[in-house]
Design a protein around this motif. Sequence first.
Motif, mmCIF file in Angstrom:
data_model
loop_
_atom_site.group_PDB
_atom_site.id
_atom_site.type_symbol
_atom_site.label_atom_id
_atom_site.label_comp_id
_atom_site.label_asym_id
_atom_site.label_seq_id
_atom_site.Cartn_x
_atom_site.Cartn_y
_atom_site.Cartn_z
ATOM 1 N N TYR A 149 -27.073 -10.547 15.510
ATOM 2 C CA TYR A 149 -25.919 -10.190 16.449
ATOM 3 C C TYR A 149 -26.077 -9.294 17.473
ATOM 4 O O TYR A 149 -25.603 -9.380 18.611
ATOM 5 N N ALA A 150 -27.291 -8.459 17.321
ATOM 6 C CA ALA A 150 -27.648 -7.659 18.440
ATOM 7 C C ALA A 150 -28.272 -8.711 19.512
ATOM 8 O O ALA A 150 -28.380 -8.080 20.485
ATOM 9 N N ALA A 151 -29.025 -9.674 19.233
ATOM 10 C CA ALA A 151 -29.509 -10.486 20.327
ATOM 11 C C ALA A 151 -28.637 -10.939 21.069
ATOM 12 O O ALA A 151 -28.905 -11.582 22.142
ATOM 13 N N GLU A 152 -27.201 -11.374 20.735
ATOM 14 C CA GLU A 152 -26.256 -11.687 21.617
ATOM 15 C C GLU A 152 -25.651 -10.811 22.554
ATOM 16 O O GLU A 152 -26.275 -9.739 22.588
ATOM 17 N N SER A 153 -25.020 -11.385 23.782
ATOM 18 C CA SER A 153 -24.539 -10.520 24.712
ATOM 19 C C SER A 153 -23.561 -9.400 24.143
ATOM 20 O O SER A 153 -22.998 -9.766 23.341
ATOM 21 N N GLU A 154 -23.506 -8.344 24.950
ATOM 22 C CA GLU A 154 -22.542 -7.150 24.612
ATOM 23 C C GLU A 154 -21.161 -7.958 24.507
ATOM 24 O O GLU A 154 -20.039 -7.249 23.867
ATOM 25 N N GLU A 155 -20.915 -8.843 25.246
ATOM 26 C CA GLU A 155 -19.202 -9.431 25.473
ATOM 27 C C GLU A 155 -19.035 -10.049 24.070
ATOM 28 O O GLU A 155 -17.974 -10.274 24.082
ATOM 29 N N ASP A 156 -20.059 -10.722 23.576
ATOM 30 C CA ASP A 156 -19.831 -11.596 22.375
ATOM 31 C C ASP A 156 -20.149 -10.820 21.072
ATOM 32 O O ASP A 156 -20.281 -11.616 20.080
ATOM 33 N N THR A 157 -20.201 -9.741 21.142
ATOM 34 C CA THR A 157 -20.539 -8.839 19.752
ATOM 35 C C THR A 157 -19.266 -9.089 19.021
ATOM 36 O O THR A 157 -18.477 -8.876 19.406
ATOM 37 N N PRO A 158 -19.425 -9.255 17.781
ATOM 38 C CA PRO A 158 -18.366 -9.085 16.562
ATOM 39 C C PRO A 158 -17.672 -7.873 16.896
ATOM 40 O O PRO A 158 -18.406 -6.793 16.767
ATOM 41 N N MET A 159 -16.410 -7.899 16.676
ATOM 42 C CA MET A 159 -15.767 -6.570 16.703
ATOM 43 C C MET A 159 -15.864 -5.665 15.574
ATOM 44 O O MET A 159 -15.418 -4.425 15.474
ATOM 45 N N THR A 160 -16.074 -6.392 14.258
ATOM 46 C CA THR A 160 -15.998 -5.584 13.183
ATOM 47 C C THR A 160 -17.220 -6.123 12.235
ATOM 48 O O THR A 160 -17.441 -7.242 12.008
ATOM 49 N N PHE A 161 -17.607 -5.095 11.323
ATOM 50 C CA PHE A 161 -18.619 -5.463 10.563
ATOM 51 C C PHE A 161 -18.233 -4.791 8.980
ATOM 52 O O PHE A 161 -17.831 -3.517 9.251
ATOM 53 N N VAL A 162 -17.903 -5.519 8.024
ATOM 54 C CA VAL A 162 -17.505 -4.900 6.837
ATOM 55 C C VAL A 162 -18.823 -4.897 5.854
ATOM 56 O O VAL A 162 -19.135 -5.841 5.455
ATOM 57 N N LEU A 163 -19.046 -3.606 5.295
ATOM 58 C CA LEU A 163 -20.130 -3.698 4.202
ATOM 59 C C LEU A 163 -19.430 -3.171 3.045
ATOM 60 O O LEU A 163 -18.576 -2.271 2.892
ATOM 61 N N MET A 164 -19.412 -3.935 2.070
ATOM 62 C CA MET A 164 -18.889 -3.727 0.789
ATOM 63 C C MET A 164 -19.835 -3.083 -0.521
ATOM 64 O O MET A 164 -20.822 -3.883 -0.420
ATOM 65 N N GLY A 165 -19.288 -2.396 -1.306
ATOM 66 C CA GLY A 165 -20.306 -1.882 -2.388
ATOM 67 C C GLY A 165 -20.185 -2.901 -3.580
ATOM 68 O O GLY A 165 -19.715 -3.965 -3.211
ATOM 69 N N ASN A 166 -21.007 -2.524 -4.473
ATOM 70 C CA ASN A 166 -21.510 -1.221 -4.713
ATOM 71 C C ASN A 166 -22.783 -1.032 -3.834
ATOM 72 O O ASN A 166 -23.637 -2.015 -3.578
ATOM 73 N N PHE A 167 -22.693 0.301 -3.356
ATOM 74 C CA PHE A 167 -24.052 0.529 -2.503
ATOM 75 C C PHE A 167 -25.152 0.972 -3.222
ATOM 76 O O PHE A 167 -26.195 1.330 -2.755
ATOM 77 N N VAL A 168 -25.045 1.032 -4.577
ATOM 78 C CA VAL A 168 -26.073 1.476 -5.487
ATOM 79 C C VAL A 168 -25.879 0.359 -6.790
ATOM 80 O O VAL A 168 -24.830 0.102 -7.354
ATOM 81 N N GLN A 169 -27.184 0.079 -7.421
ATOM 82 C CA GLN A 169 -26.842 -0.805 -8.691
ATOM 83 C C GLN A 169 -26.180 -0.324 -9.767
ATOM 84 O O GLN A 169 -25.590 -0.791 -10.718
ATOM 85 N N HIS A 170 -26.701 1.077 -9.996
ATOM 86 C CA HIS A 170 -26.082 1.888 -11.276
ATOM 87 C C HIS A 170 -25.155 2.938 -10.965
ATOM 88 O O HIS A 170 -25.535 3.366 -9.680
ATOM 89 N N ALA A 171 -24.571 3.462 -11.813
ATOM 90 C CA ALA A 171 -23.579 4.847 -11.419
ATOM 91 C C ALA A 171 -24.621 6.005 -11.601
ATOM 92 O O ALA A 171 -24.810 6.673 -12.358
ATOM 93 N N VAL A 172 -25.325 6.086 -10.615
ATOM 94 C CA VAL A 172 -26.219 7.212 -10.114
ATOM 95 C C VAL A 172 -25.366 8.660 -10.073
ATOM 96 O O VAL A 172 -26.194 9.673 -10.684
ATOM 97 N N MET A 173 -24.284 8.837 -9.845
ATOM 98 C CA MET A 173 -23.502 9.854 -9.746
ATOM 99 C C MET A 173 -23.363 10.403 -11.350
ATOM 100 O O MET A 173 -23.378 11.561 -11.530
ATOM 101 N N ALA A 174 -23.568 9.663 -12.428
ATOM 102 C CA ALA A 174 -23.441 9.971 -13.738
ATOM 103 C C ALA A 174 -24.727 9.789 -14.453
ATOM 104 O O ALA A 174 -24.977 9.490 -15.799
#
Length: 798
Positions: free
Chosen positions: A491-516
Amino acid sequence: MSRAAPSGNSRTAPIFKLPETPTAANPIPSSSPAFATPAHPIRPFNAAVAPPKTSILSILLPPATLRPLAFRTFTKKHSLTLTSTALQVIATFIGRYCGTGWREEGLAEKVLEEVAKAWKARSGGVIVDGEKSELKDILNNLEGSMSGGRVVAAREPSRQNSLVLGSSQNGEVSHTRLGLRPNPLGREGSQSSLALSNLEVEDEEEESGMRDPRKWLKIIGAFEQPRLVYNVAKKHFDRDPNKPSLLPPPSHKTQVFRNRYNLIHQRLLRNESFQAPTFETSKPSLRRSSSSLATAQQSYRLTPIANLLGRNRSSHMLLGLLTISPTGTLAINDLTGSIALDLTHANPIPEDGAWFAPGMIILVDGTYEEDDNMTGGLGGKGGVGGTIGGKFIGFFIGGPPCERRATTLGLSGKTGEGDVTAGGGFGWVDFLGVGSERAVGFKMRKFEQRSIRAPLSEEGGLGRGRMVIVGEVNLDLPNTLQALKKLLGLYAAESEEDTPMTFVLMGNFVQHAVMARGGSGGSIEYKEYFDSLASTLSEYPTLLQSATFIFVPGDNDGWASSFSAGAATALPRKGIPDIFTSRVKRAFAAANAEAEKEKGAKSDGEAIWTTNPSRISLFGPTHEILLFRDNITGRLRRTAIKFSSKPELSDDVEMMNNPPPAPSTPHPASEPPFSPLNNQITPPNPNPNLNTTTDDEITTNLHASRKLVKTILDQGYLSPFNLAHRPVLWDFTSALQIYPLPTAMVLADTEAPAFCVTYEGCHVMNPGSVVAPGRRGVARWVEYDVRGKVGKVREALF
């Protein structure tokens, strides 16, 4: 040399002549005749002559006399409903400031018109209540604009409307209108309207900057969404007046089920299959003859569980919550009672088309059998509110039929993009706090057409009207960052006028519950994962400058995983704390500063860490995209009931496409519940060197995705499980309601295949994991086209 004082007969220029008045001769002489001071001071030629104030004789106007005129203005013209208290307050105001000319001169009609516009501008709802402070504030503001019984806009030195509140300080006026946003007037003497919608957009805002669809993007968290409760008596939605709490009283737990039941019950009664015709020729039953005449005249009726008493061996259809009784058997509950449920001979409708688990609200058709051996107690013939004796033998079981978004909001047109009809629907309800469909929907669709409806590139590309959805971004896996780099590089290779307006990144951002301390590491290592993500994002500054990145957490993310240890956390849950994401936000700030330095234009790319679930509003109520991250498929497989019998396929049993069974298909043949054109399971660019998907696997995956989508959308609830399996926050369950159906829904489930399926006009997408499981070096994501309201599963090698 002294001059003679001018007299009334002196020769003067016409512009300096005084207007003729009955009291032209002033008996009071000039105070300074020696200096030739005129008896009547000469006004400047450009001074505005104030109109003479007409005295108004106040009257006592009965509300009943004003009612016909108020009904014509508020109800017929503006689709508002006046309460008796509001009518009394308005009648008192008109009688005081309009006097005897309220009818002959049409003064009351103009006042009513301005009050109705101001009420709609404040988004006060469809019911105008006189006990609320909004109506009193409107009348207090309107009082300063009344002159001679008429509504006038007094011209002030600040060139603002007479309904502007606030004091002038250093030449600046505090712009606080009747629920309006500040709108300074650039031209001298300009006057704004006395009542405008709070979401109306002036012509000056239709500049190039406002044509970027990202300007109309708003992310609404679960804790920011309005808490609405369906009022059975008024058949309308009310705001919950109670203050929400994370530790509410136990009575709120019962209210969770009550709200779910009332919402589905009213939705079910709006279905044409449950609306009784004018006359009937046969008894309603699930088994129907093949006669089209008899079929068209049948309808289904719901029986409260309490009404089963004394009706042994009679057929009924029940709507209730499927639960497990304390004795370990299945039971069904509604607002009147509970009864044991026997599903030994039950057939699901459609066959293997949906899941049925405890915690879901279901429809069961069968026969009630009393138990003559049991007397009293929980197993006897209990009364209303208790367990009914005997059991209910179910023959057919199905979920409540879904309702299209256009039907819920009362929209006309085949695609649901027309005006709000005068019939049923909740077009006046503001479900997300961005304005109701009735108030701003038409105008927002016009701005949508100017922003993203037309192709933005000559090649016919999608341009800015795109959303990139990435699921299961496990930052503790090296392959994840490599796949993310490949995705962002395309998407960075596309022109700036055609860049997607939103990128949604969804978890889990880690495989295990590292906080516990699950797996390895802790809070320090958890922060380092996001630092590595910030380094990856910094390599693509053009995307950071022109797009909005939305991060949705999973069950393994902080802080909720610190006490859940990877188990299911309570929904809804808050976003990831800022202490872990500071480096990512710093990367966006650096990219925006660099763009401003190089291009001289301010850049507004941003990163938003929202809740789970959350909603994206685009162009107000025109587009609603629901974001939800949960492994629902695995939980359904573990908790769903298993049927021992198979349905008998015969011509005598006809079921509608949407469960429960109905005498006539609620949707035309041209509009099936599942849209085949928008179903996508197969990868768009399969690689022959990789493991390709066979036709049998594609069919199985399509069936599994449809089964999951149908189950969730028919329930109209994101967590249709027992509270022991999936806990919820009792005071925030309104954020889990899927009513009305959103325009699109992101259901990120790593245990289900990646798919894009349209059901009842709602496009549901599952991006799966960013690293395709079982396929080496394949990045997978979903690209959603806002203009066409359809998603596409995309893959790339890295």
